[in-house]
Design a protein around this motif. Structure first.
Motif, short mmCIF file in Angstrom:
data_model
loop_
_atom_site.label_atom_id
_atom_site.label_comp_id
_atom_site.label_asym_id
_atom_site.label_seq_id
_atom_site.Cartn_x
_atom_site.Cartn_y
_atom_site.Cartn_z
N LEU A 260 -10.46 6.21 7.56
CA LEU A 260 -10.31 7.49 6.87
C LEU A 260 -10.93 7.43 5.48
CD1 LEU A 260 -7.22 6.46 8.07
CD2 LEU A 260 -6.94 8.94 8.02
N VAL A 261 -11.40 8.58 5.02
CA VAL A 261 -11.91 8.71 3.65
C VAL A 261 -11.17 9.84 2.97
CG1 VAL A 261 -14.20 7.78 4.14
CG2 VAL A 261 -13.79 10.22 4.45
N PRO A 262 -10.96 9.76 1.64
CA PRO A 262 -10.24 10.82 0.94
C PRO A 262 -11.02 12.12 0.98
CG PRO A 262 -11.18 9.27 -0.62
CD PRO A 262 -11.37 8.67 0.73
N THR B 223 -12.07 4.82 -1.94
CA THR B 223 -13.08 5.45 -1.07
C THR B 223 -12.85 5.23 0.41
OG1 THR B 223 -14.46 3.47 -1.37
CG2 THR B 223 -14.90 5.35 -2.82
N LEU B 224 -11.88 4.39 0.79
CA LEU B 224 -11.70 4.09 2.22
C LEU B 224 -10.27 3.64 2.49
CD1 LEU B 224 -13.45 3.77 4.90
CD2 LEU B 224 -13.46 1.33 4.38
N ARG B 225 -9.78 4.05 3.66
CA ARG B 225 -8.46 3.60 4.10
C ARG B 225 -8.56 3.15 5.54
NH1 ARG B 225 -4.30 8.10 5.34
NH2 ARG B 225 -3.21 7.09 7.04
N THR C 153 0.82 -1.21 0.00
CA THR C 153 0.00 0.00 0.00
C THR C 153 0.86 1.26 0.00
OG1 THR C 153 -0.18 -0.12 2.43
CG2 THR C 153 -1.99 -1.08 1.12
N ASN C 154 2.10 1.17 0.49
CA ASN C 154 2.99 2.34 0.46
C ASN C 154 3.26 2.80 -0.97
OD1 ASN C 154 3.19 2.22 3.24
ND2 ASN C 154 5.16 1.16 3.23
N ALA C 155 3.24 1.85 -1.90
CA ALA C 155 3.56 2.18 -3.30
C ALA C 155 2.34 2.68 -4.07
CB ALA C 155 4.14 0.95 -4.00
N SER C 156 1.18 2.59 -3.47
CA SER C 156 -0.05 2.97 -4.17
C SER C 156 -0.14 4.48 -4.35
CB SER C 156 -1.27 2.48 -3.39
OG SER C 156 -2.46 2.98 -3.96
N GLU C 157 -0.65 4.89 -5.50
CA GLU C 157 -0.89 6.31 -5.75
C GLU C 157 -2.05 6.84 -4.93
OE1 GLU C 157 -1.43 6.89 -9.90
OE2 GLU C 157 0.64 6.35 -10.44
N LEU C 158 -2.83 5.93 -4.32
CA LEU C 158 -3.97 6.35 -3.52
C LEU C 158 -3.55 6.87 -2.14
CD1 LEU C 158 -6.42 3.36 -4.17
CD2 LEU C 158 -6.49 5.63 -5.24
#
Length: 243
Positions: free
Chosen positions: A233-235, A219-221, A75-80
């Motif tokens: 969290l949400v963006p 939509t969610l983290r 997930t660290n590499a994700s653009e999100l």
């Protein structure tokens, strides 16, 4: 007799994998919707949720985190991951509370087993309208910052800054709190800035921590801190007023 085309084992395997992926995605979407429904009317980022609601929330979060396969990307590499995230919930299963005037809360904090009572007092105040987190990462993910922002508008905004530290582990970012700023609105519509009143340089390892994100979608983290708290969290888009 009509000819019935047969599927090779590889084709059947691919079809089964695609079907399983679609089913898994739909199940994750359903669980996301359940979490968001639980938190839609929750006051104080889950502060007033009932024990049964808290238990349901943590169970759903654990199920979503467990839905990731070993083949999923870090997930660290994700653009999100980089960007601004609004905190809908923060807390531990069982509803454990950190109180500013509790000797036990301070003992846990100083021993490295509990969150900061000062930061909890600030973020958990009824005057805080929003709490959000800004993740800033370099392209190689080896450096960056995490900003925790407490929005008590129109009176004040508090920003607590942490620098990434150490080599990132899969899904986990290590950090050290480095400082903060308190912005106070004045009667003449100006802004006064003060340093955050915690001497992070003197806290040693108590100023260090990590944040692990085992579930991340557009939509969610779902992240967990080194003190055991779950963050939902949400963006959120950047505000018109950068303060």
């Amino acid at each position: 007799r009509a000819f019935a085309p047969s599927l090779s084992r590889r084709s059947v395997s691919r079809l089964t994998l695609r079907t399983a992926t679609v089913t898994s995605t739909a199940a994750s979407d359903d669980k996301e919707a359940e979490i968001l429904a639980l938190l839609t009317d929750a006051e104080g980022r889950g502060k007033d949720m009932t024990p049964s609601q808290l238990a349901q929330l943590h169970e759903l979060a654990t199920e979503l985190e467990g839905s990731r396969s070993n083949d999923d990307d870090d997930t660290n590499a994700s653009e999100l991951l980089p960007g601004r995230w609004r905190v809908l919930y923060q807390g531990k299963s069982g509803g454990e509370k950190t109180k500013f005037f509790s000797l036990e809360s301070w003992q846990k904090y100083l021993s490295g087993n509990g969150p900061s009572p000062i930061q909890n007092l600030v973020s958990g105040s009824s005057g805080v309208s929003r709490l959000y987190q800004i993740v800033q990462l370099a392209d190689d993910r080896n450096s960056g910052k995490i900003l925790n922002v407490v929005d008590a508008s129109p009176a004040a905004v508090v920003a607590i800054e942490a620098d990434l530290e150490g080599k990132p582990q899969p899904n986990r970012l290590g950090f050290r709190f480095s400082g903060g700023t308190v912005l106070l609105r004045t009667l003449w519509k100006g802004t006064l800035a003060f340093p955050y009143p915690v001497p992070f340089d003197l806290l040693g390892d108590n100023a260090k921590g990590w944040l692990q994100t085992d579930y991340l979608s557009p939509t969610l983290r779902l992240s967990r801190g080194n003190k055991g708290s779950l963050f939902v969290l949400v963006p959120e888009s950047e505000p018109d007023d950068p303060e």
